[in-house]
Write an enzyme that holds these catalytic residues in place. Structure first.
Site, short mmCIF file in Angstrom:
data_model
loop_
_atom_site.label_atom_id
_atom_site.label_comp_id
_atom_site.label_asym_id
_atom_site.label_seq_id
_atom_site.Cartn_x
_atom_site.Cartn_y
_atom_site.Cartn_z
N THR A 1 0.86 -1.18 0.00
CA THR A 1 0.00 0.00 0.00
C THR A 1 0.90 1.23 0.00
OG1 THR A 1 -1.72 -1.18 1.18
CG2 THR A 1 -1.87 1.20 1.20
N PHE B 1 1.07 5.25 0.77
CA PHE B 1 0.41 6.28 1.58
C PHE B 1 0.96 7.65 1.20
CE2 PHE B 1 0.28 2.36 3.88
CZ PHE B 1 -0.94 2.37 4.55
#
Ligand code: PEP
Ligand code: MN
Length: 703
Positions: free
Chosen positions: A290, A292
């Protein structure tokens, strides 16, 4: 075998005593400590390098050197019988960490005093929290973390000053982009100041160390369950239970203390809640990352030596091949695209805006020049931020010797290889004027600005008509019906009125805006209304299709700047005492902020003449058509101030080459609360429109 020499960590011999095992464990611990000591030593060296670099002009990231270092480490790993990919991975993480440290040291970013308050979505030990901790640690910063229920609550905490940084997930390598976060980036005035990547490493954990076959319930976020579906299929007796958050699922299992329950989530959260990790690495796809973004209220200007990625939002022109031309501008400036994402344009079915990431630091000449050119190619450009990149594709050039770099900054032009052919068909010759973006030199074609479903500019002729001010529902509805019946395209009406006298009618404000919007909708016309202050811009932009800057505000630079930051077209009237050059500079303020959707409107200037309210400067039309690519309207109502002079000047405007008109029409002019003497009745407006049909509009030749 002598236990002391058994340093390769092989399985214990059957005859080994408990005491021998303990000694082995102690040795392993010692080895771990030694590893930490070595990392600390490495970091101290890196800090010394950073100190040197901050005094010199050398770049922070030397990819060639990194390549050599990694290749050497792999060779050494191979010699020692270790997994070369494992060693590469560890070293890559260590190097990325060092680069962040060095970047922070020379970024020129104000070092936050003391503790950085970081807002994230979720509860403690959620992936966002873990990634935020990693981000701060890399910058050597101490953080205080606050979990919020929603992404919106996270950005609200940042805007209110409750947090210094907002930390939000923006994409996942298996699930794709997180649309809600993209939408927040578009609508909120926040800057991306950094990014972080986190490997999603789901584990199964429970309150007791039990065999997997005794698990009856597995809690997790639906995405966690989905990402581990193959593993869950191997536990047919366990029922998957969706939960709103992975870290919270682990907390709940810990609280229940029921050994038949387990949860899927980050191992860090399992450990924090005192759970036993029953199985690690249970996701279907091993590579699950992921990305960010760290957001702040103000952008950070990183030192040019820090290699950065720049993120922008882009709205393209309403023309064939518009996106392609924007991408060419970037590539012409040597800027490599790393991501292109499209999102629907709000209120515009089947139209899209684009989120673009490219390699480059805003502090670089090439990036600044590329963005400038992009602003004249695109309709709207918003810079979200320029920040050190951490998410980068695997550099296959490093291992395969591929002839092109996939990441990193563009290679310097080599004299030995032939230049590739230029991507854009005709390189522009420019003699830049000071107002470089609005100038014809920046763009030889006419700009067409979309207002509702209409295009203003180019070959079209657009008539905007309606009352000076919205006075009541009945009045604005009658005016709308009247002008529509005679062929007006856009409904005008002031709701915030810039009156010369503070005692004169000041307009109905937002209530009037609702009336105007309703009348526009009922008659199928987009609406234009004036904004007086920067604070009104975003609220009015939600309902109005075109935002007018009144003559008295032409040089209200704060207002112009704010209009440049929203994706709404602007009608910029000429100041009564402004030169054409000053007017073009005012337009430049809007374009320079990224909004290219500007229409100019001549409304008369102040001269010694008193027979008319102002002197309508029709010669501004050919001058502007020569100097700028922006559309030009004429307002003969304010330009003359007398009903009888309006139609002749409207016809003359068309003959002079204007792109349209702005006309005041009132259902009952003698009763008008403002500008009655210059307002036409709907019938008079009809005569004006019929007369227009007989006036030819000359084709304009630029230059
Ligand atoms: C108007 O168009 O409503 C207006 C106030 O005009 P100006 O700003 O040109 O005076
Ligand atoms: Mn008026």
């Amino acid at each position: 075998m002598d236990e002391k020499n058994n340093t390769d960590g092989g399985p214990a011999e059957p005859g080994e005593s408990e005491a021998g095992l303990d000694a082995l464990r102690r040795d392993v611990e010692e080895a771990d400590q030694a590893l930490v000591d070595i990392l600390a030593r490495r970091l101290a060296l890196v800090d010394r390098i950073a100190a040197r670099k901050s005094e010199s002009a050398s770049t922070i990231r030397d990819r060639e050197r990194e390549r050599v270092v990694l290749a050497r480490a792999e060779a050494r790993a191979f010699e020692r019988g270790l997994s070369a990919p494992l060693v590469r991975k560890i070293l890559e993480d260590v190097i990325a960490h060092s680069v962040s440290r060095q970047s922070a040291a020379v970024s020129g970013a104000p070092a936050p005093e003391g503790i950085v308050r970081v807002a994230f979505q979720g509860v403690a030990y959620a992936y966002s929290h873990l990634a935020a901790r990693k981000y701060l640690a890399a910058g050597n910063l101490a953080g205080k973390f606050q979990g919020h229920r929603s992404f919106r609550a996270v950005t609200a905490a940042l805007r209110s000053g409750e947090a210094h940084l907002a930390f939000l997930p923006i994409e996942n390598t298996t699930a794709g982009s997180i649309n809600q976060v993209y939408d927040l980036l578009r609508t909120e005035e926040l800057a991306i100041v950094g990014e972080e990547v986190w490997k999603v490493d789901h584990c199964l954990a429970g309150p007791a160390d039990v065999p997997l076959s005794s698990i009856r319930k597995v809690l997790s976020h639906p995405q966690g369950l989905e990402q581990c579906s193959q593993f869950l299929q191997s536990l047919p007796q366990a029922e998957p239970v969706p939960y709103f958050d992975t870290a919270e699922a682990l907390a709940s299992v810990a609280a229940a203390a029921d050994p038949s329950q387990a949860a899927i989530g980050p191992p860090e959260a399992a450990q924090a809640h005192g759970l036993h990790v029953l199985r690690r690495g249970i996701a279907d796809q091993e590579e699950n990352w992921t990305r960010f973004v760290a957001l702040a209220r103000e952008p950070v200007r990183y030192d040019p030596r820090v290699s950065c990625k720049t993120s922008i939002v882009l709205t393209t022109r309403h023309e064939r091949g518009a996106l392609l031309r924007c991408l060419h501008v970037l590539s012409d400036h040597g800027l490599q695209l790393t991501k292109l994402e499209s999102r629907p344009r709000p209120g515009r079915p089947w139209e899209y805006m684009f989120f673009v990431d490219f390699d480059g630091n805003l502090a670089d000449e090439s990036v600044a020049a590329g963005l400038d050119e992009l602003k004249s190619e695109a309709l709207y450009v918003k810079v979200l931020g320029s920040y050190p990149a951490k998410a980068e594709p695997v550099d296959i050039a490093a291992s395969s010797g591929a002839p092109f770099p996939l990441s990193a900054s563009p290679a310097p032009p080599s004299t030995s290889t032939p230049e590739p052919p230029p991507v854009s068909p005709s390189p522009r010759t420019r003699t830049p004027r000071a107002y470089k973006l609005v100038s014809r030199d920046a763009r030889s074609e006419d700009t067409r600005v979309r207002v509702g479903d209409l295009l203003v500019g180019g070959e079209g002729f657009t008539v905007m008509a309606g009352p000076c001010a919205v006075e009541s529902r009945e009045q604005v509805e009658a005016a709308a019906r009247g002008v529509r019946a005679h062929g007006a395209h856009v409904l005008r009406g002031g709701v915030f009125k810039p009156r010369t006298s503070p005692y004169a009618f000041q307009g109905l404000g937002y209530a009037g805006l609702d009336l105007l919007a309703a009348a526009g909708r009922a008659n199928g016309m987009p609406i234009v209304t004036e904004v007086l202050s920067p604070e009104q811009v975003r609220t009015v932009a939600e309902k109005a299709d075109l935002l007018q800057v009144g003559a008295r505000n032409m040089q209200n630079f704060e207002l112009l700047r704010e209009l440049g930051r929203v994706d709404r077209p602007v009608l910029l009237k000429r100041g009564p005492s402004s030169t054409i050059e000053e007017w073009l500079f005012a337009a430049e303020y809007i374009l320079a902020q990224g909004n290219g959707q500007v229409i100019l409107c001549e409304r008369g200037i102040r001269t010694f003449e008193t027979a008319t309210r102002n002197t309508l400067d029709l010669s501004a039309v050919p001058v502007l058509r020569e100097r700028t690519h922006l559309p030009v309207l004429i307002d003969p109502s304010h330009g003359t101030g007398h009903r009888a002079y309006i139609a002749p000047m409207a016809w003359a405007a068309r003959a002079a080459g204007a792109h349209g008109l702005l006309i005041e029409v009132h259902p009952d002019p003698p009763k008008a609360l403002s500008d009655g003497e210059q307002s036409l009745t709907p019938q008079e407006f009809g005569e004006l429109m019929r007369g227009l049909e007989t006036v030819g509009r000359p084709a304009f030749q630029a230059g």
